[in-house]
Write a protein that holds these residues in place. Structure first.
Motif, PDB file in Angstrom:
ATOM      1  N   ALA A  39      46.846  22.113  99.866  1.00  0.00           N
ATOM      2  CA  ALA A  39      45.745  23.006 100.237  1.00  0.00           C
ATOM      3  C   ALA A  39      44.599  22.951  99.237  1.00  0.00           C
ATOM      4  O   ALA A  39      43.527  23.497  99.504  1.00  0.00           O
ATOM      5  N   GLY A  40      44.800  22.300  98.112  1.00  0.00           N
ATOM      6  CA  GLY A  40      43.737  22.210  97.106  1.00  0.00           C
ATOM      7  C   GLY A  40      43.439  23.538  96.452  1.00  0.00           C
ATOM      8  O   GLY A  40      42.282  23.856  96.189  1.00  0.00           O
ATOM      9  N   ASN A  41      44.481  24.332  96.174  1.00  0.00           N
ATOM     10  CA  ASN A  41      44.288  25.656  95.589  1.00  0.00           C
ATOM     11  C   ASN A  41      44.077  25.515  94.077  1.00  0.00           C
ATOM     12  O   ASN A  41      44.992  25.692  93.275  1.00  0.00           O
ATOM     13  N   THR A  42      42.899  25.154  93.704  1.00  0.00           N
ATOM     14  CA  THR A  42      42.532  25.029  92.285  1.00  0.00           C
ATOM     15  C   THR A  42      41.455  26.028  91.897  1.00  0.00           C
ATOM     16  O   THR A  42      40.780  25.837  90.896  1.00  0.00           O
ATOM     17  N   ALA A  43      41.297  27.080  92.695  1.00  0.00           N
ATOM     18  CA  ALA A  43      40.215  28.035  92.437  1.00  0.00           C
ATOM     19  C   ALA A  43      40.417  28.737  91.099  1.00  0.00           C
ATOM     20  O   ALA A  43      39.463  28.926  90.335  1.00  0.00           O
ATOM     21  N   LEU A  44      41.671  29.127  90.780  1.00  0.00           N
ATOM     22  CA  LEU A  44      41.912  29.815  89.518  1.00  0.00           C
ATOM     23  C   LEU A  44      41.644  28.898  88.333  1.00  0.00           C
ATOM     24  O   LEU A  44      41.031  29.308  87.336  1.00  0.00           O
ATOM     25  N   ASP A  45      42.107  27.650  88.421  1.00  0.00           N
ATOM     26  CA  ASP A  45      41.857  26.708  87.333  1.00  0.00           C
ATOM     27  C   ASP A  45      40.365  26.443  87.156  1.00  0.00           C
ATOM     28  O   ASP A  45      39.866  26.344  86.026  1.00  0.00           O
ATOM     29  N   ASP A  46      39.636  26.323  88.276  1.00  0.00           N
ATOM     30  CA  ASP A  46      38.189  26.112  88.179  1.00  0.00           C
ATOM     31  C   ASP A  46      37.497  27.317  87.569  1.00  0.00           C
ATOM     32  O   ASP A  46      36.550  27.176  86.778  1.00  0.00           O
ATOM     33  N   LEU A  47      37.963  28.524  87.913  1.00  0.00           N
ATOM     34  CA  LEU A  47      37.360  29.729  87.334  1.00  0.00           C
ATOM     35  C   LEU A  47      37.607  29.784  85.830  1.00  0.00           C
ATOM     36  O   LEU A  47      36.701  30.110  85.058  1.00  0.00           O
ATOM     37  N   ARG A 102      18.794  10.177  72.192  1.00  0.00           N
ATOM     38  CA  ARG A 102      17.347  10.311  72.330  1.00  0.00           C
ATOM     39  C   ARG A 102      16.629   9.082  71.792  1.00  0.00           C
ATOM     40  O   ARG A 102      17.208   8.232  71.121  1.00  0.00           O
ATOM     41  N   THR A 103      15.354   9.028  72.084  1.00  0.00           N
ATOM     42  CA  THR A 103      14.541   7.892  71.648  1.00  0.00           C
ATOM     43  C   THR A 103      14.307   7.886  70.142  1.00  0.00           C
ATOM     44  O   THR A 103      13.951   6.855  69.580  1.00  0.00           O
ATOM     45  N   ASP A 104      14.484   9.032  69.464  1.00  0.00           N
ATOM     46  CA  ASP A 104      14.301   9.086  68.016  1.00  0.00           C
ATOM     47  C   ASP A 104      15.600   8.800  67.263  1.00  0.00           C
ATOM     48  O   ASP A 104      15.749   9.194  66.104  1.00  0.00           O
ATOM     49  N   GLN A 105      16.570   8.163  67.918  1.00  0.00           N
ATOM     50  CA  GLN A 105      17.840   7.749  67.352  1.00  0.00           C
ATOM     51  C   GLN A 105      18.772   8.922  67.055  1.00  0.00           C
ATOM     52  O   GLN A 105      19.813   8.732  66.405  1.00  0.00           O
ATOM     53  N   ALA A 106      18.447  10.118  67.496  1.00  0.00           N
ATOM     54  CA  ALA A 106      19.334  11.266  67.340  1.00  0.00           C
ATOM     55  C   ALA A 106      20.192  11.410  68.600  1.00  0.00           C
ATOM     56  O   ALA A 106      19.855  10.875  69.670  1.00  0.00           O
ATOM     57  N   ALA A 107      21.277  12.124  68.474  1.00  0.00           N
ATOM     58  CA  ALA A 107      22.205  12.310  69.585  1.00  0.00           C
ATOM     59  C   ALA A 107      22.524  13.782  69.736  1.00  0.00           C
ATOM     60  O   ALA A 107      22.844  14.457  68.750  1.00  0.00           O
ATOM     61  N   GLN A 108      22.423  14.262  70.959  1.00  0.00           N
ATOM     62  CA  GLN A 108      22.807  15.626  71.299  1.00  0.00           C
ATOM     63  C   GLN A 108      24.186  15.568  71.968  1.00  0.00           C
ATOM     64  O   GLN A 108      24.375  14.841  72.942  1.00  0.00           O
ATOM     65  N   VAL A 109      25.137  16.322  71.442  1.00  0.00           N
ATOM     66  CA  VAL A 109      26.524  16.255  71.913  1.00  0.00           C
ATOM     67  C   VAL A 109      26.974  17.643  72.342  1.00  0.00           C
ATOM     68  O   VAL A 109      26.786  18.622  71.602  1.00  0.00           O
ATOM     69  N   VAL A 110      27.537  17.720  73.547  1.00  0.00           N
ATOM     70  CA  VAL A 110      28.149  18.955  74.046  1.00  0.00           C
ATOM     71  C   VAL A 110      29.541  18.600  74.565  1.00  0.00           C
ATOM     72  O   VAL A 110      29.794  17.458  74.972  1.00  0.00           O
ATOM     73  N   GLN A 111      30.436  19.571  74.545  1.00  0.00           N
ATOM     74  CA  GLN A 111      31.804  19.371  74.996  1.00  0.00           C
ATOM     75  C   GLN A 111      32.174  20.418  76.024  1.00  0.00           C
ATOM     76  O   GLN A 111      31.680  21.557  75.978  1.00  0.00           O
ATOM     77  N   ALA A 112      33.056  20.043  76.942  1.00  0.00           N
ATOM     78  CA  ALA A 112      33.542  20.933  77.985  1.00  0.00           C
ATOM     79  C   ALA A 112      35.036  20.717  78.143  1.00  0.00           C
ATOM     80  O   ALA A 112      35.524  19.586  78.021  1.00  0.00           O
ATOM     81  N   GLY A 113      35.754  21.800  78.395  1.00  0.00           N
ATOM     82  CA  GLY A 113      37.198  21.728  78.569  1.00  0.00           C
ATOM     83  C   GLY A 113      37.620  22.193  79.939  1.00  0.00           C
ATOM     84  O   GLY A 113      36.926  22.993  80.592  1.00  0.00           O
ATOM     85  N   LEU A 114      38.767  21.703  80.403  1.00  0.00           N
ATOM     86  CA  LEU A 114      39.311  22.055  81.698  1.00  0.00           C
ATOM     87  C   LEU A 114      40.614  22.816  81.504  1.00  0.00           C
ATOM     88  O   LEU A 114      41.378  22.541  80.572  1.00  0.00           O
ATOM     89  N   ALA A 115      40.877  23.750  82.412  1.00  0.00           N
ATOM     90  CA  ALA A 115      42.123  24.504  82.348  1.00  0.00           C
ATOM     91  C   ALA A 115      43.313  23.652  82.754  1.00  0.00           C
ATOM     92  O   ALA A 115      44.433  23.923  82.327  1.00  0.00           O
TER      93      ALA A 115
END
Length: 531
Positions: A384-392, A312-325
């Motif tokens: 076939a690109g069957n990654t539906a379960l991993d994406d879910l 951000r402009t006030d020198q602070a940082a917002q951090v979020v994390q995401a994980g993949l199966a």
């Protein structure tokens, strides 16, 4: 007020949210001189120091700055390791003479840190634990645990009953701790014992609870512990205390493990104007995410955990994390997970820089297949690109956490409750096939519950269970299951069990067994129910 170098000259503190309140995480010398301390609530700090200036903590910037300091410290020794959040460990074996000795080397470090606007505290000793203690506690005495404890109550008449004195209290030469520039303490070779004896026990890197217990017993200096029996200390305070003592004195090895060069996968975008709308954030992510994924693909890696940093402009940082199966370098699979995390970002007065980093990566070809049939199935799924379960799993994990999503796998045990194990779905593959039991197993299992019935191995025609009376309509069995004799399972100390599939007149199919005594009394129990 700022000094000639542009640094804050007055009291300055870095604050962060801890346990639903703003607390101090770091402060400068002026703030420390005003009586403030790390962990103090900000409201109390402002009440004590009206001129205090506070800044929001930027954890990613602190980690990056510590990494930069580690690279700078490489000019003193190739063995440098980070000690988050604000320390460095350097192995100076065979390097100090290149700078004219340890005292001259410390002066060089102090001068460099002064040029960087940093206050440094150093300690040099034979062991890592001793150097850590001297850097942080040199010159500090042991504080009394209660009012009046600091009074020296020993009289001449009781000296014969006092503890055994060290050799330097009997007229010998006391070990010296050299004071060098920059506030450092240098213990001469072989003098760790004398250098650490007057320091408080907190200098041993102990837990706060252990330090308090030692203080209540009057053991407030490291020297008070060195003469105590090790077995008694380990029995009373745990093996951690003895280990820290051995590490500080050199009896237990504690080598410095230098940080290895890691492959960094990150991409960022600096914005000409601050943004804060969700659509603008997603537009920026769509620009930098393909760049990150292309770098991962070029190295044959896939992201398993990503970090999105919004500066951000006030020198602070917002951090979020995401994980993949599953590790992936496909932007279309990563984008929805980051979009789910945008609600956790507070734009404040605007965001002027976005950065996406792959915190943890794995080879995308890490799957091991065995057999032509399994290999053909894997190839078909990939084509076939069957990654539906991993994406879910990844989308659900973004909401509730990947550890909360589990799957069942077969286990190598004939005991009913041990025939399956629970694994995290994101870090395990679906079970290819389940071994078929000799007889059907119930869908629902619970710990054995006592059944009121006539004693004996014959199936009772009527019994009472869970406060109800049941009458037998049909029974199939028995199936005898013996305990695993090589394991001591308290639940199976009743010995051999004879299991029956019982159908009651009410239509319920229950799984009952008769325990043949053993360590426990014999009798009938109910352990499961068929669907």
């Amino acid at each position: 007020m700022r000094d000639a170098r542009g640094l804050e000259a007055g009291p300055l503190a870095v604050v962060a949210e801890q346990a639903n309140l703003q607390a101090i995480t770091a402060l400068n010398a002026a703030a420390e001189g005003a009586g403030l301390y790390v962990g103090q609530p900000v409201r109390d700090a402002h009440a004590m120091c009206a001129g205090l200036v506070t800044r929001a903590r930027n954890a990613p910037a602190e980690a990056a700055f510590l990494t930069a300091l580690r690279r700078w410290a490489g000019k003193f020794s190739p063995w440098v390791a980070e000690e988050p959040p604000d320390g460095l460990v350097i192995d100076l074996s065979g390097c100090a003479h290149l700078f004219g000795g340890e005292a001259a080397l410390v002066q060089v470090v102090a001068d460099d840190c002064t040029d960087l606007g940093l206050t440094v505290r150093l300690g040099i000793a034979d062991t890592l634990g001793a150097a850590w203690a001297l850097a942080r506690y040199a010159g500090q005495g042991a504080a009394p645990a209660r009012s009046g404890d600091a009074v020296d109550q020993e009289a001449r008449a009781t000296r014969s009953r006092a503890a055994k004195r060290r050799h330097w209290t009997k007229g010998g030469a006391a070990p010296q701790v050299v004071t060098a520039g920059g506030g450092a303490r240098i213990a001469p070779p072989g003098q760790c014992h004398g250098a650490l004896s007057p320091l408080p026990v907190a200098a041993l890197r102990l837990e706060g609870q252990v330090t308090e217990q030692l203080g209540r017993l009057g053991l407030r200096r490291i020297g008070d512990l060195l003469g105590q029996p090790r077995a008694a200390l380990a029995r009373r305070f745990g093996r951690g205390l003895v280990l820290r003592l051995d590490q500080a004195m050199g009896s237990a090895p504690e080598p410095v493990s230098p940080a290895r060069a890691t492959a960094h996968f990150a991409a960022r975008m600096t914005l000409p104007e601050p943004i804060g709308l969700r659509d603008d954030l997603m537009a920026a992510i769509d620009r930098i995410l393909p760049v990150l994924c292309a770098r991962l693909e070029a190295k044959g890696r896939g992201a398993r955990e990503l970090r999105l940093e919004a500066h951000r402009t006030d020198q602070a940082a917002q951090v979020v994390q995401a994980g993949l199966a599953r590790p992936s370098h496909d932007p279309q699979r990563i984008r929805p997970l980051l979009e789910l995390k945008l609600d956790g970002i507070d734009a404040g007065f605007g965001i002027d820089m976005l950065r996406i980093a792959a915190v943890r990566t794995e080879p995308v070809h890490a799957r091991t297949v065995a057999g032509h049939a399994e290999a053909a199935r894997v190839v078909r799924d990939r084509l076939a690109g069957n990654t539906a379960l991993d994406d879910l799993i990844g989308k659900l994990g973004a909401r509730i956490g990947l550890e909360a999503i589990t799957r069942r796998h077969p286990a190598s045990s004939h005991i009913p409750e041990k025939s399956a194990q629970t694994l995290a779905a994101a870090w395990s593959d679906p079970a290819p096939d389940w071994p078929a039991p000799p007889v059907p197993r119930p869908l629902l299992l619970w710990p054995p519950e006592p059944v009121t019935a006539p004693d004996g191995p014959a199936v009772p025609g009527a019994f009472r269970w869970r406060g109800r009376d049941w009458r037998l309509a049909q029974a199939t069995g028995p199936e005898r299951i013996a305990p695993e004799w090589w394991l001591d399972d308290p639940n199976w100390r009743s010995g051999v069990r004879d299991y029956w599939v019982v159908v009651t007149e009410q239509g319920d199919r229950l799984w009952l067994f008769y325990g043949h005594g053993g360590a426990l009394s014999s009798g009938w129990f109910c352990q499961g129910s068929f669907a």
